[in-house]
Design an enzyme around this catalytic site. Structure first.
Site, PDB file in Angstrom:
ATOM      1  N   GLY A   1       7.787  12.668  -4.666  1.00 54.80           N
ATOM      2  CA  GLY A   1       6.308  12.351  -4.333  1.00 54.80           C
ATOM      3  C   GLY A   1       6.044  11.151  -3.432  1.00 54.80           C
ATOM      4  O   GLY A   1       4.971  11.056  -3.308  1.00 54.80           O
TER       5      GLY A   1
ATOM      6  N   GLY B   1       0.865  -1.389   0.135  1.00 54.32           N
ATOM      7  CA  GLY B   1      -0.012   0.133   0.030  1.00 54.32           C
ATOM      8  C   GLY B   1       0.887   1.026  -0.156  1.00 54.32           C
ATOM      9  O   GLY B   1       0.219   2.293  -0.222  1.00 54.32           O
TER      10      GLY B   1
ATOM     11  N   ALA C   1       8.781  -4.581   0.083  1.00 53.05           N
ATOM     12  CA  ALA C   1       8.812  -3.238   0.243  1.00 53.05           C
ATOM     13  C   ALA C   1       8.593  -2.843   1.628  1.00 53.05           C
ATOM     14  O   ALA C   1       8.482  -1.466   2.119  1.00 53.05           O
ATOM     15  CB  ALA C   1       7.811  -2.631  -0.758  1.00 53.05           C
TER      16      ALA C   1
ATOM     17  N   LYS D   1      20.882   4.915   2.063  1.00 48.63           N
ATOM     18  CA  LYS D   1      21.122   5.531   3.278  1.00 48.63           C
ATOM     19  C   LYS D   1      21.761   3.840   4.129  1.00 48.63           C
ATOM     20  O   LYS D   1      22.219   4.033   4.983  1.00 48.63           O
ATOM     21  CB  LYS D   1      19.887   5.612   3.995  1.00 48.63           C
ATOM     22  CG  LYS D   1      19.561   7.092   3.674  1.00 48.63           C
ATOM     23  CD  LYS D   1      18.131   7.312   3.968  1.00 48.63           C
ATOM     24  CE  LYS D   1      17.805   9.044   3.759  1.00 48.63           C
ATOM     25  NZ  LYS D   1      17.511   8.961   2.252  1.00 48.63           N
TER      26      LYS D   1
END
Length: 606
Positions: free
Chosen positions: A444, A285, A358, A404
Protein backbone atom coordinates in the site's frame (compact mmCIF):
# COMPACT_ATOMS: atom_id res chain seq x y z
CA UNK A 1 -46.16 6.80 19.42
CA UNK A 2 -45.45 3.49 17.73
CA UNK A 3 -43.01 2.51 20.49
CA UNK A 4 -45.55 3.16 23.29
CA UNK A 5 -48.28 1.40 21.33
CA UNK A 6 -46.09 -1.75 21.22
CA UNK A 7 -45.42 -1.45 24.95
CA UNK A 8 -49.17 -1.18 25.55
CA UNK A 9 -49.77 -4.36 23.54
CA UNK A 10 -47.16 -6.27 25.59
CA UNK A 11 -48.70 -4.88 28.78
CA UNK A 12 -52.20 -6.01 27.78
CA UNK A 13 -50.77 -9.42 26.87
CA UNK A 14 -49.23 -9.75 30.35
CA UNK A 15 -52.55 -8.78 31.99
CA UNK A 16 -54.22 -11.55 30.02
CA UNK A 17 -51.41 -14.01 30.96
CA UNK A 18 -51.73 -13.28 34.70
CA UNK A 19 -55.52 -13.47 34.54
CA UNK A 20 -55.50 -16.79 32.67
CA UNK A 21 -52.76 -18.26 34.89
CA UNK A 22 -54.70 -17.28 38.03
CA UNK A 23 -57.97 -18.55 36.60
CA UNK A 24 -56.71 -21.87 35.24
CA UNK A 25 -54.65 -22.77 38.31
CA UNK A 26 -57.56 -21.90 40.58
CA UNK A 27 -60.00 -24.05 38.58
CA UNK A 28 -57.51 -26.90 38.46
CA UNK A 29 -56.81 -26.77 42.23
CA UNK A 30 -60.43 -25.83 43.30
CA UNK A 31 -59.39 -22.43 44.71
CA UNK A 32 -62.09 -19.70 45.00
CA UNK A 33 -61.86 -17.09 42.22
CA UNK A 34 -64.33 -14.53 43.63
CA UNK A 35 -64.36 -12.29 46.66
CA UNK A 36 -60.98 -11.62 48.27
CA UNK A 37 -59.30 -13.88 45.70
CA UNK A 38 -60.30 -11.40 42.99
CA UNK A 39 -58.54 -8.61 44.88
CA UNK A 40 -55.39 -10.72 45.29
CA UNK A 41 -55.49 -11.46 41.54
CA UNK A 42 -55.65 -7.72 40.77
CA UNK A 43 -52.63 -7.13 42.98
CA UNK A 44 -50.84 -9.96 41.12
CA UNK A 45 -51.43 -8.16 37.80
CA UNK A 46 -50.03 -4.92 39.19
CA UNK A 47 -47.02 -6.79 40.63
CA UNK A 48 -46.11 -8.49 37.32
CA UNK A 49 -46.44 -5.25 35.34
CA UNK A 50 -44.39 -3.36 37.93
CA UNK A 51 -41.56 -5.92 38.00
CA UNK A 52 -41.48 -6.08 34.19
CA UNK A 53 -41.19 -2.31 34.02
CA UNK A 54 -38.45 -2.41 36.64
CA UNK A 55 -36.52 -5.02 34.60
CA UNK A 56 -37.20 -3.05 31.37
CA UNK A 57 -38.91 -6.10 29.85
CA UNK A 58 -41.28 -3.87 27.87
CA UNK A 59 -38.35 -2.07 26.21
CA UNK A 60 -36.77 -5.22 24.77
CA UNK A 61 -36.96 -5.65 20.97
CA UNK A 62 -38.25 -9.20 21.14
CA UNK A 63 -37.68 -10.14 17.50
CA UNK A 64 -33.93 -9.92 18.26
CA UNK A 65 -34.11 -11.24 21.83
CA UNK A 66 -32.11 -14.12 23.22
CA UNK A 67 -31.77 -16.09 26.47
CA UNK A 68 -30.73 -13.02 28.48
CA UNK A 69 -34.11 -11.45 27.74
CA UNK A 70 -36.00 -14.63 28.67
CA UNK A 71 -34.07 -14.69 31.96
CA UNK A 72 -35.73 -11.38 32.89
CA UNK A 73 -39.13 -13.01 32.48
CA UNK A 74 -37.89 -15.84 34.70
CA UNK A 75 -36.99 -13.31 37.43
CA UNK A 76 -40.49 -11.81 37.17
CA UNK A 77 -41.93 -15.32 37.52
CA UNK A 78 -39.85 -16.00 40.67
CA UNK A 79 -41.17 -12.79 42.27
CA UNK A 80 -44.71 -13.76 41.22
CA UNK A 81 -44.26 -17.29 42.64
CA UNK A 82 -43.15 -15.88 46.01
CA UNK A 83 -46.23 -13.66 46.02
CA UNK A 84 -48.48 -16.66 45.21
CA UNK A 85 -46.95 -18.66 48.07
CA UNK A 86 -47.71 -15.77 50.42
CA UNK A 87 -51.28 -15.61 49.11
CA UNK A 88 -51.69 -19.38 49.59
CA UNK A 89 -51.28 -18.81 53.31
CA UNK A 90 -54.19 -16.33 53.29
CA UNK A 91 -56.69 -17.81 50.80
CA UNK A 92 -58.54 -20.89 51.87
CA UNK A 93 -57.80 -24.01 49.80
CA UNK A 94 -54.83 -22.30 48.08
CA UNK A 95 -51.74 -24.49 48.35
CA UNK A 96 -48.05 -24.45 47.40
CA UNK A 97 -48.93 -26.62 44.38
CA UNK A 98 -51.44 -23.98 43.29
CA UNK A 99 -48.73 -21.30 43.57
CA UNK A 100 -46.28 -23.35 41.48
CA UNK A 101 -48.87 -24.11 38.76
CA UNK A 102 -49.94 -20.45 38.74
CA UNK A 103 -46.35 -19.18 38.32
CA UNK A 104 -45.51 -21.83 35.71
CA UNK A 105 -48.57 -20.95 33.65
CA UNK A 106 -47.59 -17.27 33.79
CA UNK A 107 -44.03 -17.97 32.55
CA UNK A 108 -45.33 -20.12 29.70
CA UNK A 109 -47.87 -17.47 28.76
CA UNK A 110 -45.44 -14.52 28.76
CA UNK A 111 -42.85 -16.48 26.75
CA UNK A 112 -45.48 -17.74 24.31
CA UNK A 113 -46.74 -14.23 23.53
CA UNK A 114 -43.24 -12.96 22.86
CA UNK A 115 -42.26 -16.03 20.84
CA UNK A 116 -45.33 -15.61 18.65
CA UNK A 117 -44.37 -11.97 18.06
CA UNK A 118 -40.84 -13.07 17.16
CA UNK A 119 -42.27 -15.70 14.78
CA UNK A 120 -44.50 -13.04 13.22
CA UNK A 121 -41.51 -10.82 12.46
CA UNK A 122 -39.49 -13.78 11.15
CA UNK A 123 -42.27 -14.79 8.74
CA UNK A 124 -42.74 -11.17 7.70
CA UNK A 125 -39.01 -10.80 7.03
CA UNK A 126 -38.83 -14.17 5.26
CA UNK A 127 -41.65 -13.13 2.93
CA UNK A 128 -39.86 -9.87 2.16
CA UNK A 129 -36.61 -11.72 1.47
CA UNK A 130 -38.40 -14.29 -0.66
CA UNK A 131 -39.88 -11.53 -2.81
CA UNK A 132 -36.58 -9.69 -3.06
CA UNK A 133 -34.25 -12.69 -3.36
CA UNK A 134 -34.36 -12.70 -7.15
CA UNK A 135 -32.58 -9.34 -7.14
CA UNK A 136 -30.19 -10.21 -4.30
CA UNK A 137 -26.80 -11.83 -4.37
CA UNK A 138 -26.86 -15.44 -3.24
CA UNK A 139 -24.14 -15.69 -0.61
CA UNK A 140 -22.13 -18.60 0.75
CA UNK A 141 -20.96 -17.88 4.29
CA UNK A 142 -17.83 -19.63 5.53
CA UNK A 143 -17.92 -19.94 9.30
CA UNK A 144 -20.80 -21.13 11.47
CA UNK A 145 -19.60 -19.34 14.59
CA UNK A 146 -20.69 -16.09 16.24
CA UNK A 147 -19.58 -13.89 13.34
CA UNK A 148 -21.37 -16.04 10.75
CA UNK A 149 -24.53 -16.13 12.87
CA UNK A 150 -24.57 -12.35 13.28
CA UNK A 151 -23.92 -11.89 9.58
CA UNK A 152 -26.85 -14.12 8.62
CA UNK A 153 -29.08 -12.38 11.16
CA UNK A 154 -28.41 -8.95 9.67
CA UNK A 155 -28.94 -10.26 6.15
CA UNK A 156 -32.27 -11.71 7.24
CA UNK A 157 -33.58 -8.57 8.92
CA UNK A 158 -32.28 -5.99 6.45
CA UNK A 159 -33.29 -5.96 2.81
CA UNK A 160 -30.84 -3.10 2.25
CA UNK A 161 -27.91 -5.52 2.38
CA UNK A 162 -28.97 -6.92 -1.01
CA UNK A 163 -27.63 -10.32 0.02
CA UNK A 164 -29.42 -13.63 0.57
CA UNK A 165 -27.70 -16.30 2.72
CA UNK A 166 -27.83 -19.44 0.57
CA UNK A 167 -25.67 -21.78 2.70
CA UNK A 168 -23.02 -22.04 5.39
CA UNK A 169 -19.67 -23.87 5.23
CA UNK A 170 -17.76 -24.94 8.34
CA UNK A 171 -14.98 -27.45 9.09
CA UNK A 172 -16.59 -28.52 12.37
CA UNK A 173 -18.16 -31.89 11.50
CA UNK A 174 -20.64 -31.53 14.39
CA UNK A 175 -22.18 -28.47 12.76
CA UNK A 176 -22.70 -29.96 9.30
CA UNK A 177 -26.39 -30.63 8.66
CA UNK A 178 -27.50 -28.21 11.37
CA UNK A 179 -28.87 -24.68 10.90
CA UNK A 180 -27.51 -21.23 11.77
CA UNK A 181 -30.36 -18.70 11.96
CA UNK A 182 -32.34 -20.80 9.52
CA UNK A 183 -29.49 -21.38 7.05
CA UNK A 184 -28.12 -24.90 6.64
CA UNK A 185 -24.47 -25.80 7.21
CA UNK A 186 -24.02 -27.87 4.06
CA UNK A 187 -20.39 -28.99 4.23
CA UNK A 188 -16.75 -28.23 5.01
CA UNK A 189 -14.19 -26.05 3.21
CA UNK A 190 -13.14 -28.86 0.86
CA UNK A 191 -16.66 -28.65 -0.63
CA UNK A 192 -16.71 -24.91 -1.28
CA UNK A 193 -16.52 -25.36 -5.05
CA UNK A 194 -19.19 -28.06 -5.15
CA UNK A 195 -21.81 -26.09 -3.19
CA UNK A 196 -20.96 -22.77 -4.88
CA UNK A 197 -21.95 -24.35 -8.19
CA UNK A 198 -24.85 -26.46 -6.88
CA UNK A 199 -26.54 -23.57 -5.07
CA UNK A 200 -25.71 -21.00 -7.76
CA UNK A 201 -23.78 -18.78 -5.34
CA UNK A 202 -22.87 -15.24 -6.48
CA UNK A 203 -20.56 -14.28 -3.64
CA UNK A 204 -18.56 -15.89 -0.83
CA UNK A 205 -18.07 -14.17 2.52
CA UNK A 206 -15.48 -15.46 4.98
CA UNK A 207 -16.81 -14.87 8.50
CA UNK A 208 -13.91 -16.20 10.59
CA UNK A 209 -12.28 -13.13 12.18
CA UNK A 210 -10.38 -15.05 14.85
CA UNK A 211 -8.86 -17.70 12.57
CA UNK A 212 -5.11 -17.71 11.82
CA UNK A 213 -3.88 -16.14 8.58
CA UNK A 214 -2.56 -19.48 7.32
CA UNK A 215 -6.10 -20.91 7.45
CA UNK A 216 -7.57 -17.81 5.77
CA UNK A 217 -4.99 -18.11 3.00
CA UNK A 218 -5.95 -21.75 2.36
CA UNK A 219 -9.67 -20.94 2.34
CA UNK A 220 -9.23 -17.97 0.00
CA UNK A 221 -7.26 -20.13 -2.42
CA UNK A 222 -10.12 -22.65 -2.37
CA UNK A 223 -12.67 -19.86 -2.90
CA UNK A 224 -10.71 -18.47 -5.83
CA UNK A 225 -11.21 -21.74 -7.71
CA UNK A 226 -14.95 -20.98 -7.86
CA UNK A 227 -14.40 -17.73 -9.83
CA UNK A 228 -16.85 -16.02 -7.46
CA UNK A 229 -16.26 -12.68 -5.72
CA UNK A 230 -14.70 -13.31 -2.30
CA UNK A 231 -15.05 -10.95 0.67
CA UNK A 232 -14.14 -11.09 4.34
CA UNK A 233 -15.85 -9.96 7.52
CA UNK A 234 -13.97 -7.47 9.74
CA UNK A 235 -13.12 -8.28 13.36
CA UNK A 236 -16.02 -9.66 15.42
CA UNK A 237 -15.30 -7.08 18.15
CA UNK A 238 -15.92 -4.23 15.69
CA UNK A 239 -19.00 -6.02 14.39
CA UNK A 240 -20.58 -6.54 17.81
CA UNK A 241 -20.10 -2.97 19.02
CA UNK A 242 -21.68 -1.58 15.88
CA UNK A 243 -18.57 -0.07 14.26
CA UNK A 244 -18.97 -2.40 11.30
CA UNK A 245 -22.13 -3.39 9.45
CA UNK A 246 -22.71 -5.95 6.72
CA UNK A 247 -22.40 -3.14 4.21
CA UNK A 248 -18.80 -2.69 5.39
CA UNK A 249 -17.74 -6.23 4.49
CA UNK A 250 -14.47 -5.70 2.70
CA UNK A 251 -12.89 -7.49 -0.22
CA UNK A 252 -10.23 -9.99 0.79
CA UNK A 253 -7.02 -7.98 0.98
CA UNK A 254 -3.57 -9.11 0.01
CA UNK A 255 -2.62 -9.06 3.70
CA UNK A 256 -5.06 -11.99 4.10
CA UNK A 257 -2.95 -13.94 1.61
CA UNK A 258 0.50 -13.37 3.13
CA UNK A 259 0.12 -16.61 5.05
CA UNK A 260 1.42 -15.22 8.32
CA UNK A 261 0.11 -13.34 11.33
CA UNK A 262 0.69 -9.61 11.56
CA UNK A 263 3.72 -8.63 13.63
CA UNK A 264 2.32 -7.37 16.92
CA UNK A 265 4.19 -4.78 18.95
CA UNK A 266 2.90 -3.28 22.18
CA UNK A 267 3.80 0.31 21.38
CA UNK A 268 2.60 1.53 24.77
CA UNK A 269 5.34 -0.54 26.42
CA UNK A 270 8.18 0.62 24.17
CA UNK A 271 7.30 4.24 23.37
CA UNK A 272 8.52 5.70 26.65
CA UNK A 273 11.60 7.01 24.87
CA UNK A 274 9.34 9.23 22.70
CA UNK A 275 7.30 10.82 25.49
CA UNK A 276 8.36 14.36 26.31
CA UNK A 277 10.98 14.42 23.52
CA UNK A 278 11.51 16.68 20.52
CA UNK A 279 11.21 14.35 17.51
CA UNK A 280 12.17 15.05 13.89
CA UNK A 281 10.88 12.90 11.03
CA UNK A 282 12.50 13.53 7.66
CA UNK A 283 10.41 12.42 4.70
CA UNK A 284 7.49 12.79 7.11
CA UNK A 285 4.93 13.09 4.33
CA UNK A 286 5.70 9.72 2.71
CA UNK A 287 4.01 6.37 3.30
CA UNK A 288 6.32 5.29 6.13
CA UNK A 289 7.11 8.80 7.36
CA UNK A 290 3.46 9.83 7.73
CA UNK A 291 2.58 6.67 9.67
CA UNK A 292 5.59 7.30 11.90
CA UNK A 293 4.25 10.78 12.57
CA UNK A 294 0.81 9.39 13.47
CA UNK A 295 2.21 6.87 15.95
CA UNK A 296 4.68 9.31 17.47
CA UNK A 297 2.00 12.00 17.82
CA UNK A 298 -0.15 9.57 19.84
CA UNK A 299 2.61 9.04 22.40
CA UNK A 300 2.99 12.56 23.79
CA UNK A 301 6.13 14.00 22.22
CA UNK A 302 7.16 17.42 23.48
CA UNK A 303 7.38 18.64 19.90
CA UNK A 304 6.97 16.82 16.56
CA UNK A 305 8.78 18.25 13.53
CA UNK A 306 7.81 17.01 10.06
CA UNK A 307 10.34 17.73 7.33
CA UNK A 308 9.64 16.96 3.67
CA UNK A 309 10.48 18.43 0.26
CA UNK A 310 7.07 17.52 -1.21
CA UNK A 311 4.63 20.10 0.14
CA UNK A 312 1.39 18.28 -0.74
CA UNK A 313 2.24 15.19 1.33
CA UNK A 314 3.55 17.31 4.19
CA UNK A 315 0.37 19.39 4.17
CA UNK A 316 -1.86 16.28 4.23
CA UNK A 317 -0.26 14.75 7.32
CA UNK A 318 -0.05 18.16 9.02
CA UNK A 319 -3.78 18.78 8.58
CA UNK A 320 -4.66 15.26 9.71
CA UNK A 321 -2.70 15.65 12.95
CA UNK A 322 -4.07 19.16 13.58
CA UNK A 323 -7.62 17.79 13.29
CA UNK A 324 -7.09 14.71 15.43
CA UNK A 325 -4.63 16.08 18.02
CA UNK A 326 -5.24 19.83 18.40
CA UNK A 327 -3.01 20.03 21.49
CA UNK A 328 0.02 18.52 19.74
CA UNK A 329 2.95 20.90 19.31
CA UNK A 330 3.62 20.43 15.62
CA UNK A 331 5.94 22.10 13.13
CA UNK A 332 5.96 21.27 9.42
CA UNK A 333 8.98 22.31 7.37
CA UNK A 334 9.47 22.21 3.62
CA UNK A 335 13.14 21.50 3.04
CA UNK A 336 15.53 19.15 1.26
CA UNK A 337 17.89 16.89 3.16
CA UNK A 338 20.44 17.73 0.44
CA UNK A 339 20.66 21.30 1.75
CA UNK A 340 23.30 21.08 4.50
CA UNK A 341 22.90 24.68 5.65
CA UNK A 342 19.13 24.30 5.96
CA UNK A 343 19.49 21.05 7.88
CA UNK A 344 21.96 22.67 10.30
CA UNK A 345 19.57 25.59 10.72
CA UNK A 346 16.73 23.17 11.59
CA UNK A 347 18.85 21.36 14.23
CA UNK A 348 20.13 24.62 15.71
CA UNK A 349 16.66 26.15 15.94
CA UNK A 350 14.60 23.15 17.11
CA UNK A 351 17.20 20.93 18.83
CA UNK A 352 15.59 17.53 18.07
CA UNK A 353 16.43 14.74 20.52
CA UNK A 354 15.28 11.82 18.34
CA UNK A 355 15.51 11.65 14.53
CA UNK A 356 13.73 9.21 12.20
CA UNK A 357 15.32 9.53 8.76
CA UNK A 358 12.80 8.35 6.14
CA UNK A 359 13.62 10.83 3.37
CA UNK A 360 14.95 9.00 0.30
CA UNK A 361 14.49 8.27 -3.38
CA UNK A 362 13.21 4.67 -3.48
CA UNK A 363 11.92 3.84 -6.98
CA UNK A 364 14.32 1.29 -8.44
CA UNK A 365 13.72 1.81 -12.22
CA UNK A 366 13.73 5.62 -11.92
CA UNK A 367 16.97 5.62 -9.97
CA UNK A 368 18.58 3.34 -12.56
CA UNK A 369 18.16 6.10 -15.13
CA UNK A 370 18.96 8.88 -12.64
CA UNK A 371 21.78 7.43 -10.50
CA UNK A 372 23.25 10.86 -9.72
CA UNK A 373 19.98 11.89 -8.06
CA UNK A 374 19.96 8.69 -5.99
CA UNK A 375 23.44 9.54 -4.70
CA UNK A 376 22.67 13.21 -4.03
CA UNK A 377 19.48 12.49 -2.12
CA UNK A 378 20.10 9.14 -0.43
CA UNK A 379 23.83 9.33 0.29
CA UNK A 380 24.26 13.09 0.53
CA UNK A 381 20.99 13.62 2.40
CA UNK A 382 21.67 10.85 4.91
CA UNK A 383 25.22 12.09 5.53
CA UNK A 384 23.95 15.65 6.11
CA UNK A 385 21.23 14.64 8.57
CA UNK A 386 23.26 11.96 10.39
CA UNK A 387 26.38 14.12 10.80
CA UNK A 388 24.37 17.15 11.92
CA UNK A 389 22.47 14.96 14.39
CA UNK A 390 25.74 13.89 15.97
CA UNK A 391 27.09 17.44 16.17
CA UNK A 392 23.93 18.68 17.91
CA UNK A 393 23.84 15.84 20.44
CA UNK A 394 20.76 13.96 19.22
CA UNK A 395 20.05 10.98 21.51
CA UNK A 396 18.94 8.49 18.82
CA UNK A 397 19.02 8.40 15.04
CA UNK A 398 16.96 5.73 13.22
CA UNK A 399 17.54 5.20 9.49
CA UNK A 400 14.84 3.64 7.30
CA UNK A 401 16.66 1.12 5.07
CA UNK A 402 15.64 -1.72 2.74
CA UNK A 403 16.43 -5.34 1.97
CA UNK A 404 17.55 -4.07 -1.45
CA UNK A 405 20.69 -2.83 0.32
CA UNK A 406 21.88 -6.44 0.62
CA UNK A 407 24.07 -7.49 -2.32
CA UNK A 408 22.36 -4.79 -4.40
CA UNK A 409 21.73 -5.10 -8.13
CA UNK A 410 20.40 -1.56 -8.45
CA UNK A 411 21.75 1.86 -7.62
CA UNK A 412 18.92 2.61 -5.19
CA UNK A 413 19.82 -0.43 -3.07
CA UNK A 414 23.51 0.39 -3.32
CA UNK A 415 22.96 3.95 -2.07
CA UNK A 416 20.93 2.62 0.85
CA UNK A 417 23.80 0.28 1.69
CA UNK A 418 26.10 3.32 1.80
CA UNK A 419 23.55 4.96 4.13
CA UNK A 420 23.82 1.95 6.47
CA UNK A 421 27.62 2.26 6.38
CA UNK A 422 27.32 5.96 7.23
CA UNK A 423 25.24 5.41 10.35
CA UNK A 424 27.47 2.54 11.55
CA UNK A 425 30.54 4.77 11.36
CA UNK A 426 28.71 7.78 12.82
CA UNK A 427 27.84 5.63 15.82
CA UNK A 428 31.55 5.41 16.64
CA UNK A 429 32.14 9.09 15.95
CA UNK A 430 29.40 10.60 18.14
CA UNK A 431 27.55 9.82 21.38
CA UNK A 432 24.29 9.55 19.42
CA UNK A 433 22.91 6.00 19.12
CA UNK A 434 22.60 5.29 15.39
CA UNK A 435 20.62 2.31 14.06
CA UNK A 436 19.13 1.20 10.75
CA UNK A 437 15.91 -0.71 10.12
CA UNK A 438 15.89 -3.01 7.10
CA UNK A 439 12.64 -4.39 5.69
CA UNK A 440 11.07 -5.50 2.43
CA UNK A 441 8.26 -4.21 0.24
CA UNK A 442 5.54 -2.29 2.04
CA UNK A 443 1.95 -3.06 1.04
CA UNK A 444 0.00 0.00 0.00
CA UNK A 445 2.95 2.39 0.02
CA UNK A 446 3.38 4.89 -2.78
CA UNK A 447 4.74 3.14 -5.86
CA UNK A 448 4.24 -0.40 -4.52
CA UNK A 449 2.98 -3.22 -6.70
CA UNK A 450 -0.49 -3.56 -5.13
CA UNK A 451 -1.84 -0.11 -6.13
CA UNK A 452 -0.35 -0.66 -9.61
CA UNK A 453 -2.17 -4.00 -10.02
CA UNK A 454 -5.43 -2.44 -8.77
CA UNK A 455 -5.21 0.36 -11.34
CA UNK A 456 -4.43 -2.12 -14.11
CA UNK A 457 -7.46 -4.25 -13.15
CA UNK A 458 -9.72 -1.17 -13.02
CA UNK A 459 -8.49 -0.20 -16.51
CA UNK A 460 -9.33 -3.67 -17.85
CA UNK A 461 -5.77 -4.99 -17.88
CA UNK A 462 -3.39 -6.33 -18.65
CA UNK A 463 -1.54 -6.79 -15.37
CA UNK A 464 2.18 -6.59 -16.04
CA UNK A 465 4.64 -8.80 -14.15
CA UNK A 466 8.35 -8.62 -14.87
CA UNK A 467 9.10 -12.33 -14.34
CA UNK A 468 7.09 -15.46 -13.53
CA UNK A 469 9.48 -16.49 -10.76
CA UNK A 470 10.11 -13.13 -9.12
CA UNK A 471 9.43 -13.18 -5.35
CA UNK A 472 9.34 -10.50 -2.68
CA UNK A 473 8.96 -10.21 1.08
CA UNK A 474 5.97 -8.10 2.05
CA UNK A 475 4.84 -6.27 5.16
CA UNK A 476 2.13 -3.76 5.96
CA UNK A 477 2.78 -0.09 6.71
CA UNK A 478 1.80 -0.53 10.41
CA UNK A 479 4.21 -3.49 10.68
CA UNK A 480 7.03 -1.50 9.12
CA UNK A 481 6.41 1.45 11.42
CA UNK A 482 6.10 -0.70 14.54
CA UNK A 483 9.48 -2.24 13.69
CA UNK A 484 11.05 1.17 13.22
CA UNK A 485 9.69 2.39 16.55
CA UNK A 486 10.78 -0.76 18.35
CA UNK A 487 14.25 -0.42 16.85
CA UNK A 488 14.39 3.01 18.44
CA UNK A 489 13.60 1.41 21.81
CA UNK A 490 16.18 -1.38 21.40
CA UNK A 491 18.93 0.88 20.02
CA UNK A 492 22.31 0.60 21.63
CA UNK A 493 24.18 1.92 18.60
CA UNK A 494 25.42 0.58 15.26
CA UNK A 495 22.78 -2.15 14.79
CA UNK A 496 20.88 -3.04 11.65
CA UNK A 497 17.48 -4.41 12.64
CA UNK A 498 15.93 -7.02 10.34
CA UNK A 499 12.31 -8.21 10.36
CA UNK A 500 11.28 -11.84 9.93
CA UNK A 501 8.73 -11.32 7.17
CA UNK A 502 7.67 -14.94 6.79
CA UNK A 503 7.72 -16.67 3.43
CA UNK A 504 8.34 -14.61 0.28
CA UNK A 505 5.38 -14.06 -2.03
CA UNK A 506 5.48 -14.88 -5.74
CA UNK A 507 4.46 -11.71 -7.59
CA UNK A 508 2.93 -13.67 -10.48
CA UNK A 509 0.66 -15.57 -8.04
CA UNK A 510 -0.18 -12.25 -6.39
CA UNK A 511 -1.39 -10.87 -9.72
CA UNK A 512 -3.53 -13.97 -10.40
CA UNK A 513 -5.08 -13.82 -6.90
CA UNK A 514 -5.89 -10.11 -7.22
CA UNK A 515 -7.78 -10.77 -10.46
CA UNK A 516 -9.73 -13.61 -8.83
CA UNK A 517 -10.48 -11.56 -5.71
CA UNK A 518 -12.00 -8.94 -8.00
CA UNK A 519 -14.48 -11.56 -9.22
CA UNK A 520 -12.77 -11.81 -12.62
CA UNK A 521 -11.08 -14.65 -14.45
CA UNK A 522 -7.36 -14.47 -15.31
CA UNK A 523 -6.49 -14.56 -19.03
CA UNK A 524 -10.19 -14.24 -19.95
CA UNK A 525 -11.38 -11.04 -18.23
CA UNK A 526 -7.91 -9.71 -17.39
CA UNK A 527 -4.70 -10.76 -19.10
CA UNK A 528 -1.34 -11.16 -17.32
CA UNK A 529 1.74 -10.24 -19.31
CA UNK A 530 5.35 -11.03 -18.41
CA UNK A 531 7.46 -8.06 -19.51
CA UNK A 532 10.95 -9.13 -18.41
CA UNK A 533 13.08 -7.99 -15.48
CA UNK A 534 13.63 -4.25 -15.34
CA UNK A 535 17.14 -2.81 -15.03
CA UNK A 536 18.46 -3.37 -11.52
CA UNK A 537 15.67 -5.78 -10.55
CA UNK A 538 16.39 -9.07 -8.72
CA UNK A 539 14.41 -12.29 -8.84
CA UNK A 540 14.56 -12.39 -5.04
CA UNK A 541 15.72 -10.16 -2.19
CA UNK A 542 18.07 -11.09 0.64
CA UNK A 543 17.81 -9.78 4.16
CA UNK A 544 21.46 -10.18 5.19
CA UNK A 545 24.90 -10.23 3.69
CA UNK A 546 26.84 -13.42 4.37
CA UNK A 547 29.18 -11.79 6.87
CA UNK A 548 26.54 -10.02 8.95
CA UNK A 549 25.06 -12.92 10.95
CA UNK A 550 21.96 -12.63 13.13
CA UNK A 551 21.30 -12.03 16.80
CA UNK A 552 17.84 -12.31 18.35
CA UNK A 553 16.01 -9.55 20.26
CA UNK A 554 13.19 -9.67 22.80
CA UNK A 555 10.77 -9.72 19.86
CA UNK A 556 11.22 -13.05 18.04
CA UNK A 557 10.22 -11.39 14.76
CA UNK A 558 13.12 -8.91 14.96
CA UNK A 559 16.80 -9.78 14.59
CA UNK A 560 20.00 -7.74 14.57
CA UNK A 561 22.65 -7.90 11.86
CA UNK A 562 26.17 -7.81 13.28
CA UNK A 563 27.90 -4.42 12.66
CA UNK A 564 30.74 -4.63 10.14
CA UNK A 565 34.18 -3.08 10.50
CA UNK A 566 34.30 0.01 8.30
CA UNK A 567 37.16 2.53 8.01
CA UNK A 568 35.32 5.80 8.50
CA UNK A 569 38.10 8.03 7.08
CA UNK A 570 38.22 6.09 3.81
CA UNK A 571 34.41 5.96 3.68
CA UNK A 572 33.95 9.71 4.19
CA UNK A 573 36.65 10.56 1.66
CA UNK A 574 35.01 8.33 -0.96
CA UNK A 575 31.57 9.77 -0.17
CA UNK A 576 32.92 13.29 -0.63
CA UNK A 577 34.38 12.32 -4.01
CA UNK A 578 31.13 10.55 -4.91
CA UNK A 579 29.03 13.64 -4.15
CA UNK A 580 31.33 15.91 -6.14
CA UNK A 581 31.00 13.60 -9.15
CA UNK A 582 27.22 13.37 -8.66
CA UNK A 583 26.85 17.15 -8.70
CA UNK A 584 29.04 17.22 -11.80
CA UNK A 585 26.53 14.87 -13.52
CA UNK A 586 29.15 12.22 -14.28
CA UNK A 587 28.22 9.33 -16.58
CA UNK A 588 30.25 6.93 -14.41
CA UNK A 589 28.17 7.16 -11.25
CA UNK A 590 27.36 3.45 -11.04
CA UNK A 591 31.02 2.49 -11.35
CA UNK A 592 31.89 4.95 -8.58
CA UNK A 593 29.16 3.52 -6.36
CA UNK A 594 30.48 0.03 -7.08
CA UNK A 595 33.94 1.09 -5.79
CA UNK A 596 32.29 2.00 -2.49
CA UNK A 597 29.94 -1.03 -2.38
CA UNK A 598 31.82 -4.01 -3.90
CA UNK A 599 28.75 -6.27 -3.48
CA UNK A 600 26.81 -4.01 -5.89
CA UNK A 601 26.34 -5.78 -9.22
CA UNK A 602 25.81 -3.22 -11.97
CA UNK A 603 23.03 -4.00 -14.43
CA UNK A 604 24.38 -3.12 -17.87
CA UNK A 605 20.90 -2.77 -19.39
CA UNK A 606 20.21 0.62 -17.77
Amino acid sequence: MKKWFKILLYLIGDVICVSLAWLLSSILMSVPIIGNALIWGGIAIALVIGVNFLLKVYFIIWQYAGLASVFRLFITTIVYAIYCVAVSVIIEKATIEWAIINAGALLIGMCAIRYLIKMFYSVKTYNKIKKASENQKRVMIIGAGSAGSMLIHEMNVSIKTQRYPACVIDDDKNKIGRYVNGVKVVGDTTEIGYYAEKLNVDEIIIAMPSVEKTVIKRIVEECNKTKKAVKILPGIYQFTIGQVQVSDIKPVSITDLLGREQVKVNLDEIMGYIEGKIVLVTGGGGSIGSELCRQIANHNPKHLIILDIYENNAYDIQQELVRKLPNLKLTTLIASVRDRKKIENVFEKYRPEIVFHAAAHKHVPLMETSPNEAVKNNVGGTFNVADTAGKYGVERFILISTDKAVNPTNVMGATKRICEMIIQTMDKKYKTEYVAVRFGNVLGSNGSVIPLFKRQIEEGGPITVTHKDIVRYFMTIPEAVSLVLQAGAYAKGGEIFVLDMGEPVKIYDLAINMIKLSGLEPFIDIDVKVTGLRPGEKLYEERLMDEEGLNKTQNEKISIGKPLEIDSEILYKKIEELLIEAKGETEKMKELVHDLVPTYKIDSRA
